[in-house]
Design a protein around this motif. Structure first.
Motif, PDB file in Angstrom:
ATOM      1  N   LEU A  61       0.878  -1.157   0.000  1.00 44.43           N
ATOM      2  CA  LEU A  61       0.077   0.037   0.101  1.00 44.43           C
ATOM      3  C   LEU A  61       0.962   1.356   0.158  1.00 44.43           C
ATOM      4  N   PRO A  62       0.257   2.369  -0.378  1.00 47.44           N
ATOM      5  CA  PRO A  62       0.892   3.466  -0.280  1.00 47.44           C
ATOM      6  C   PRO A  62       1.689   3.810   1.104  1.00 47.44           C
ATOM      7  N   GLY A  63       2.797   4.536   1.072  1.00 51.16           N
ATOM      8  CA  GLY A  63       3.429   4.802   2.474  1.00 51.16           C
ATOM      9  C   GLY A  63       4.330   3.826   2.702  1.00 51.16           C
ATOM     10  N   ASP A  64       4.884   3.000   1.540  1.00 52.07           N
ATOM     11  CA  ASP A  64       5.618   1.973   1.882  1.00 52.07           C
ATOM     12  C   ASP A  64       4.951   0.815   2.917  1.00 52.07           C
ATOM     13  N   ALA A  65       3.655   0.622   2.968  1.00 56.53           N
ATOM     14  CA  ALA A  65       3.279  -0.154   3.793  1.00 56.53           C
ATOM     15  C   ALA A  65       2.863  -1.497   3.090  1.00 56.53           C
ATOM     16  N   ASP A  66       4.210  -2.312   3.349  1.00 54.43           N
ATOM     17  CA  ASP A  66       4.148  -3.564   2.802  1.00 54.43           C
ATOM     18  C   ASP A  66       4.055  -4.692   3.682  1.00 54.43           C
ATOM     19  N   THR A  67       3.840  -4.288   4.770  1.00 58.74           N
ATOM     20  CA  THR A  67       3.256  -5.315   5.909  1.00 58.74           C
ATOM     21  C   THR A  67       2.170  -4.747   6.977  1.00 58.74           C
ATOM     22  N   PRO A  68       1.234  -5.636   7.159  1.00 63.68           N
ATOM     23  CA  PRO A  68       0.192  -5.114   8.141  1.00 63.68           C
ATOM     24  C   PRO A  68       0.902  -4.105   9.155  1.00 63.68           C
ATOM     25  N   GLN A  69       1.919  -4.703   9.733  1.00 63.16           N
ATOM     26  CA  GLN A  69       2.592  -3.940  10.868  1.00 63.16           C
ATOM     27  C   GLN A  69       3.066  -2.656  10.372  1.00 63.16           C
ATOM     28  N   GLN A  70       3.357  -2.340   9.217  1.00 62.60           N
ATOM     29  CA  GLN A  70       3.876  -1.171   8.747  1.00 62.60           C
ATOM     30  C   GLN A  70       2.718  -0.117   8.565  1.00 62.60           C
ATOM     31  N   LEU A  71       1.560  -0.829   7.877  1.00 61.19           N
ATOM     32  CA  LEU A  71       0.211  -0.087   7.713  1.00 61.19           C
ATOM     33  C   LEU A  71      -0.287   0.321   8.960  1.00 61.19           C
ATOM     34  N   TRP A  72      -0.075  -0.323  10.092  1.00 66.60           N
ATOM     35  CA  TRP A  72      -0.348   0.066  11.667  1.00 66.60           C
ATOM     36  C   TRP A  72       0.416   1.138  12.039  1.00 66.60           C
ATOM     37  N   ARG A  73       1.508   1.186  11.834  1.00 71.66           N
ATOM     38  CA  ARG A  73       2.538   2.122  12.351  1.00 71.66           C
ATOM     39  C   ARG A  73       2.277   3.608  11.585  1.00 71.66           C
ATOM     40  N   ASN A  74       1.829   3.526  10.277  1.00 71.04           N
ATOM     41  CA  ASN A  74       1.657   4.670   9.460  1.00 71.04           C
ATOM     42  C   ASN A  74       0.332   5.147   9.842  1.00 71.04           C
ATOM     43  N   LEU A  75      -0.588   4.301  10.227  1.00 66.90           N
ATOM     44  CA  LEU A  75      -2.023   4.755  10.627  1.00 66.90           C
ATOM     45  C   LEU A  75      -1.823   5.527  11.862  1.00 66.90           C
ATOM     46  N   ILE A  76      -0.990   4.813  12.870  1.00 64.55           N
ATOM     47  CA  ILE A  76      -1.029   5.336  14.525  1.00 64.55           C
ATOM     48  C   ILE A  76      -0.045   6.712  14.413  1.00 64.55           C
ATOM     49  N   LEU A 108       0.907  -7.918  -7.928  1.00 69.17           N
ATOM     50  CA  LEU A 108       0.859  -7.267  -6.468  1.00 69.17           C
ATOM     51  C   LEU A 108       0.045  -8.478  -5.714  1.00 69.17           C
ATOM     52  N   LEU A 109      -1.010  -9.072  -6.385  1.00 65.08           N
ATOM     53  CA  LEU A 109      -1.638  -9.844  -5.847  1.00 65.08           C
ATOM     54  C   LEU A 109      -1.008 -11.058  -5.546  1.00 65.08           C
ATOM     55  N   LEU A 110      -0.116 -11.478  -6.195  1.00 64.91           N
ATOM     56  CA  LEU A 110       0.913 -12.593  -5.948  1.00 64.91           C
ATOM     57  C   LEU A 110       1.817 -12.394  -4.685  1.00 64.91           C
ATOM     58  N   GLU A 111       2.451 -11.167  -4.826  1.00 64.53           N
ATOM     59  CA  GLU A 111       2.935 -10.757  -3.440  1.00 64.53           C
ATOM     60  C   GLU A 111       2.350 -10.639  -2.159  1.00 64.53           C
ATOM     61  N   SER A 112       1.099  -9.921  -2.171  1.00 61.99           N
ATOM     62  CA  SER A 112       0.299  -9.802  -1.142  1.00 61.99           C
ATOM     63  C   SER A 112      -0.186 -11.141  -0.701  1.00 61.99           C
ATOM     64  N   SER A 113      -0.564 -12.171  -1.385  1.00 61.55           N
ATOM     65  CA  SER A 113      -1.135 -13.238  -1.120  1.00 61.55           C
ATOM     66  C   SER A 113       0.038 -14.160  -0.543  1.00 61.55           C
ATOM     67  N   TYR A 114       1.280 -14.133  -1.088  1.00 61.45           N
ATOM     68  CA  TYR A 114       2.326 -14.838  -0.768  1.00 61.45           C
ATOM     69  C   TYR A 114       2.634 -14.555   0.765  1.00 61.45           C
ATOM     70  N   ASN A 115       2.533 -13.124   1.272  1.00 60.71           N
ATOM     71  CA  ASN A 115       2.989 -12.792   2.461  1.00 60.71           C
ATOM     72  C   ASN A 115       1.726 -13.018   3.542  1.00 60.71           C
ATOM     73  N   CYS A 116       0.600 -12.763   2.914  1.00 59.28           N
ATOM     74  CA  CYS A 116      -0.560 -13.189   3.547  1.00 59.28           C
ATOM     75  C   CYS A 116      -0.418 -14.678   4.204  1.00 59.28           C
ATOM     76  N   ILE A 117      -0.046 -15.666   3.263  1.00 60.25           N
ATOM     77  CA  ILE A 117      -0.119 -16.944   3.655  1.00 60.25           C
ATOM     78  C   ILE A 117       1.063 -17.264   4.756  1.00 60.25           C
TER      79      ILE A 117
END
Length: 449
Positions: A15-30, A95-104
């Motif tokens: 996601l935008p903001g270099d949010a390539d993990t859910p942890q980074q997404l959360w840090r960006n939001l906070i 993008l879906l391949l990358e995100s799904s791989y990391n999700c698994i």
């Protein structure tokens, strides 16, 4: 299968903001990160298509967006794809391949664990910029065997099933902005019917050419300020964005048995349609209200116990008013409510992912329940005077807000053709917030490169 709760056991994103993990997404939001920028020159020449009033031919009054860095970079060998084929594959599929791989991996599995299993794949996708740029502009003699599968929207889901050898239902959903949350609804239905033992649910969008930017500009949907200012007096439209998100779903009973870490739990989903309105792209708050009533009644959930709604919240004048009115009438003013209903929108941080926006909202809401915290809503300096927040019992958080006592959260997503979706989440059982180590038989391999 009985209609029990469904656990979200894994997440992956780019996601935008270099949010390539859910942890980074959360840090960006906070940390109140605003991930919007001017259109990068490597996408297209924004200045040549920008004019402040946007009325000129081939012009837009917006030159901003939420972008994923290095969208052109991809490691095809990981997925058994040759470099020649990879060149023909739409970045949305990549993008879906990358995100799904990391999700698994985030769910505690490796892809081989899912091989031959009844895992469904449900993907929200709508745009096809890569097909316009590459296939439709290529001389017919230069088209090769990978052009069709590389750019067909249906393959966005089917390729995940193919790569991981997943045998459950596999298809894409296109209801524009509500596509990926509708995919979530359909995935939950598939699990409840017993078609899928687990499911990968994703959404994606990629902005590679200016056509849609110009089209939305002509419709007057974009913000001249370049930000989604949801529920604000300055809410004049949205800013386009790109990225991908994938979640893994599994029946809660099975997830508890298998020791999966659980982010949150899906208790209810529902979908309906606006029908005829004053314009095909105009919302119908009465249909929205009927959807909420149906969902909470059918699943026997008290709307007064919903403490937070991750709203569609695009930042359009008409859309924000309709959504706030419907939320406040049915959920904010639900009998027995104590205090005001919190509402917010991830679009204020990362922009509007369009077909992928519902999954972005699901990621945020699930993280909110996991961390028992709602981040602050950006760009909300002046509340909208069109929305009676007190009467509707709504509150937009301007600082991180604890929701430890909140039992349910909900996510809204509305397509601009009138397709509405509502999903209700609950917290994970206390014993399932941390994944137990998954042990394999025999020797373990440590990869150094």
């Amino acid at each position: 299968m009985k209609r029990g709760p469904i656990a979200i056991i894994g997440m992956g994103c780019r996601l935008p903001g270099d949010a390539d993990t859910p942890q980074q997404l959360w840090r960006n939001l906070i940390n109140r990160v605003d991930a919007i920028s001017e259109i990068p020159k490597e996408r297209w020449d924004a200045q040549s298509h920008y004019f402040e009033d946007g009325r000129s031919v081939r012009m837009s009054y917006s030159k901003w967006g939420g972008f994923v860095k290095d969208i052109d970079l991809f490691e095809p060998e990981i997925f058994g794809i040759t470099p020649r084929e990879a060149h023909q594959i739409d970045p949305q599929q990549r993008l879906l391949l990358e995100s799904s791989y990391n999700c698994i991996l985030d769910a505690g599995y490796c892809p081989k664990d899912l091989d031959g299993k009844s895992v469904g794949v449900f993907v929200g996708i709508s745009t096809f910029d890569y097909a316009f740029k590459n296939v439709h502009s290529t001389a017919l003699d230069d088209l090769d065997t990978y052009a069709a599968t590389g750019t067909s929207l249906s393959i966005a889901a089917n390729r995940l099933s193919y790569v991981y050898n997943l045998l459950g239902p596999s298809f894409v959903v296109d209801t524009a902005c509500s596509s990926s949350l509708l995919a979530t609804h359909l995935a939950a239905q598939s699990i409840w019917r017993g078609e899928s033992k687990m499911a990968l649910v994703g959404g994606v969008n990629a902005m590679l050419e200016p056509n849609n930017l110009i089209a939305f500009s002509k419709m007057g949907l974009l913000s001249p300020l370049g930000r989604c200012k949801a529920f604000s007096e300055e809410a004049l439209g949205f800013v386009r964005s790109e990225g991908s998100g994938v979640v893994m779903l599994k029946p809660l009973e099975d997830a508890m048995r298998d020791g999966n870490r659980i982010y949150s739990v899906i208790h209810a989903t529902g979908a309906n349609q606006d029908g005829r309105t004053n314009g095909i792209a105009l919302p119908n708050e009465h249909s929205q209200m009927q959807l909420y009533r149906d969902v909470y009644k059918k699943h026997k959930i008290d709307p007064a116990k919903v403490g937070y709604v991750e709203a569609h919240g695009t930042g359009t004048i008409v859309g924000d008013y309709a959504e706030a009115t419907s939320l406040g009438t049915v959920i904010g003013n639900a009998e027995g409510r104590k205090g005001k209903l919190l509402i917010g929108s991830v679009k204020t941080n990362i922009g509007h992912l369009e077909a992928g926006s519902g999954i972005a909202g699901l990621l945020k809401a699930s993280l909110c329940m996991h961390h028992e915290m709602v981040p602050s809503n950006l760009h909300y300096e002046i509340p909208s005077t069109r929305i009676n927040f007190n009467k509707l019992k709504l509150r937009v958080p301007v600082k991180p807000t604890r929701i430890k006592a909140v039992e349910y959260a909900a996510i809204n997503s509305f397509g601009f053709g009138g397709a509405n979706v509502h999903v209700v989440l609950g917290k994970a059982p206390e014993s399932a917030t941390v994944a137990r180590p998954r042990r394999t038989k025999g020797a373990n391999v440590l990869s150094l490169s």
